[in-house]
Enzyme design. Structure first.
Site, short mmCIF file in Angstrom:
data_model
loop_
_atom_site.label_atom_id
_atom_site.label_comp_id
_atom_site.label_asym_id
_atom_site.label_seq_id
_atom_site.Cartn_x
_atom_site.Cartn_y
_atom_site.Cartn_z
N GLU A 108 43.93 37.29 41.77
CA GLU A 108 42.72 37.98 41.32
C GLU A 108 42.21 38.84 42.48
O GLU A 108 41.62 38.33 43.43
CB GLU A 108 41.65 36.97 40.91
N LYS B 104 34.42 31.35 33.05
CA LYS B 104 34.59 31.00 34.46
C LYS B 104 33.37 30.18 34.87
O LYS B 104 32.26 30.71 34.97
CB LYS B 104 34.71 32.26 35.29
#
Length: 212
Positions: free
Chosen positions: A41, A130
C-alpha cells in the site's frame, strides 16, 4: 467473501509504505517483496505515489498486489486508479470521497473505528472496512465488532506485528495492514534493506503459521 476481495484475502498482509522519496519507496517495496509480503500500500505520504505504484506494477504485474493508501482527496483517488492501483485505502470514510473511490472500480477500503463509523462505511458500499487505529483496542476490539457485524470484511491496521498476527485473524480479520513493524521508517531512511526484508520474512512466516 466476494471475488473482489479474493486478492486481499489471499495476500493477507498489506505493507503500509511511507517513504521520504519515490526512490526509497521503490527500494523498500522490493525489500518487502523479497521477504515474501506481496501486498504493498503506497501511501500518499510518499512523494509522487502514483509513479511508484505504476513502476511497481510494471516490475511485478500480478505477482504483487499494489494499491494506494492515505487517499484523502478525489484527485488522489483518480490519479492512483490511473496509475493502475488495484485497491484504494483512506484513513477515514468521507461520503463524497468514498463514492469517488468506488466510481474508479477499484477495491475500496476506508477507515472506521466505532460501530457508527463501521455502519457508515458499509452503507456506502466499501469493500473492506479498515479498522484504524486498531492498536487502540487490539484483537479483542476487532472481535467485539464481529458481534454486530459478523459478515463485515474488517482489516485492522495499526498495532499489527508477527507476534499477534494470529490473534487478529482469529478475531475475524480478512487481511491486516502492517506499518512500522514492517515498513520501518528508520530502516527505510537509512536504506537498511536487509532489516526490511527480515521484517517481511517474519510476517510471512507468521501468516504461514496462521494458515497451516
Amino acid at each position: 467473501m466476494t471475488d473482489r476481495l479474493a486478492r486481499a484475502r489471499a495476500t493477507g498482509v498489506l505493507a503500509v509504505l511511507r517513504a521520504p522519496s519515490p526512490e526509497l519507496a521503490l527500494e523498500a517495496s522490493e525489500a518487502i517483496i523479497r521477504g515474501g509480503v506481496t501486498g504493498i500500500e503506497v501511501t500518499y505520504s510518499t512523494p509522487d505515489a502514483p509513479a511508484v505504484i505504476r513502476e511497481l506494477i510494471t516490475r511485478h504485474g500480478d505477482a504483487a498486489y499494489i494499491g494506494a493508501g492515505t487517499v484523502t482527496t478525489i484527485d488522489q483517488a483518480a490519479a492512483a486508479a490511473d496509475a493502475g492501483a488495484e485497491f484504494l485505502v483512506s484513513p477515514g470514510t468521507l461520503p463524497d470521497l468514498t463514492r469517488a473511490m468506488l466510481d474508479t472500480g477499484r477495491v475500496v477500503m476506508t477507515g472506521a473505528m466505532t460501530p457508527t463509523e463501521v455502519m457508515g462505511a458499509l452503507a456506502l458500499g466499501v469493500d473492506v472496512v479498515k479498522v484504524f487505529p486498531a492498536s487502540l483496542g487490539g484483537p479483542s476490539y476487532l472481535g467485539a465488532l464481529r458481534g454486530p457485524f459478523p459478515d463485515a470484511p474488517l482489516m485492522p491496521t495499526g498495532g499489527v506485528n508477527p507476534d499477534n498476527l494470529s490473534d487478529w485473524f482469529a478475531a475475524g480479520a480478512v487481511a491486516v495492514g502492517a506499518g512500522g513493524d514492517l515498513a520501518n521508517a528508520s530502516s527505510i531512511k537509512s536504506s537498511d534493506w536487509a532489516d526490511i526484508t527480515e521484517r517481511a520474512e517474519r510476517f510471512t512466516a507468521a501468516l504461514a503459521a496462521v494458515r497451516a
